[in-house]
Design a protein around this motif. Structure first.
Motif: not given
Length: 340
Positions: A179-183, A146-148, A186-192
């Motif tokens: 796109d990378a932020i959204e991916k 997000s900072g980038v 979603r990945l973090s939501l699937g794990l945690y």
């Protein structure tokens, strides 16, 4: 009958013979040791349901009847909880079939309590690691990206003043970062499942339904009973991931046009029903037998939370059912919120 007697005498596995009226008519030494009861106490005196845990009783009765009337609807291999006089509740894997030419069924049982306990410990360790990785993705990598993205936005404005072409390239870079932020999200939501910890299980299920709609264009019909919030964080997390695997399997492989998620509570128990009008599971094996890591994990998670999981096909599609005991009390699971 001579063949059955030979099996009883020579197998070390706990084995029993069950009559059509549920009476246990014969046992071997292995079953006697498992139960802590001798043949004289069991044979012809005890009916099979008396030795089955209450949470598994309805399912076992249904299998017993179906085995004699509609064998395709009665699995030959599954697990349940047995009530041993000396060892208490034991988790047991059973292989059962009809004795040809009779109304009797013969069953062999294996005590898998220690194996299942080890599985639960392994799952718990894996769960902690999933949460750690998920938090790192959400709090560290997500914030970093997000900072980038913000810096690239500032840079794009500066570049636009002197080079419109370079500005367009910067816009492409910003899109890739977004796109990378959204991916990552979603990945973090699937794990945690941060919604469970911060806002409760209902919020997590609502977010799951929204995710399915966003990815597959399918709007799930979600019904949630707030009483299920009494599950602790561990059980709620297991429930969430079982539901997540089920709805993703349905949406991805079944190609349904309708998908319903019902999380209900009543009489001290909870139940989850996920029904779709697609068909992503084509046989009648129990979930633990189905190939594929996802369904194996669903079965492990159900056992870990002491719940019963089934996946059935009917003429209208596929239905996943999860049921188990609901903790007493009105406090919500470990999120600091009061009773609803």
């Amino acid at each position: 009958m001579v063949r059955v007697d030979t099996i009883f005498e020579n197998t070390g596995t706990a084995t029993i013979l069950i009559e059509e009226d549920f009476t246990i008519s014969a046992i071997n030494d292995g079953f006697a040791r498992l139960m802590g009861m001798g043949p004289a106490e069991i044979e012809g005196r005890i009916k099979w349901p008396a030795l089955i845990h209450a949470d598994d009783l309805e399912r076992m009765r249904r299998y017993h009847v179906n085995r004699r009337t509609n064998p395709e609807d009665a699995p030959k291999n599954y697990e349940f909880r047995l009530l041993s006089r000396t060892m208490g509740t034991r988790e047991v894997a059973i292989t059962i079939d009809m004795v040809p030419g009779t109304s009797q069924s013969v069953a062999s049982l294996m005590d898998v309590t220690d194996t299942r306990r080890l599985e639960r410990e392994v799952i718990a360790v894996g769960e902690r690691e999933r949460r750690r990785i998920g938090r790192d993705l959400h709090d560290d990598l997500g914030s970093h990206l997000s900072g980038v993205e913000l810096l690239s936005k500032v840079l794009q404005k500066k570049v636009a003043r002197c080079s419109p072409e370079a500005s367009r390239d910067m816009e492409t870079i910003r899109t890739l970062i977004t796109d990378a932020i959204e991916k990552t999200r979603r990945l973090s939501l699937g794990l945690y499942p941060v919604h469970i910890v911060e806002h409760g299980l209902e919020a997590a299920m609502e977010a799951l339904a929204a995710e399915i709609e966003d990815i597959f264009g399918l709007t799930p019909d979600l019904a949630f009973d707030p009483a299920v919030e009494r599950l602790d964080n561990t059980a709620a997390t297991h429930l969430y991931y079982i539901a997540r695997e089920a709805v993703f399997n349905a949406a991805r492989h079944g190609r349904p046009t309708t998908l319903g998620i019902a999380v209900e509570a009543g009489k001290g128990r909870f139940s989850v029903r996920i029904r779709d009008n697609g068909r992503w599971r084509d046989d009648r094996r129990t979930p633990g037998e189905q190939e594929g890591m996802g369904l194996h994990t669903m079965a492990y998670r159900a056992r870990a939370m002491g719940a019963t999981l089934s996946i059935d096909n009917d003429g209208g599609g596929t239905c996943v059912r999860l049921s188990g005991a609901l903790p007493a009390g009105t406090g919500l699971h470990g999120n600091g919120r009061g009773a609803m």
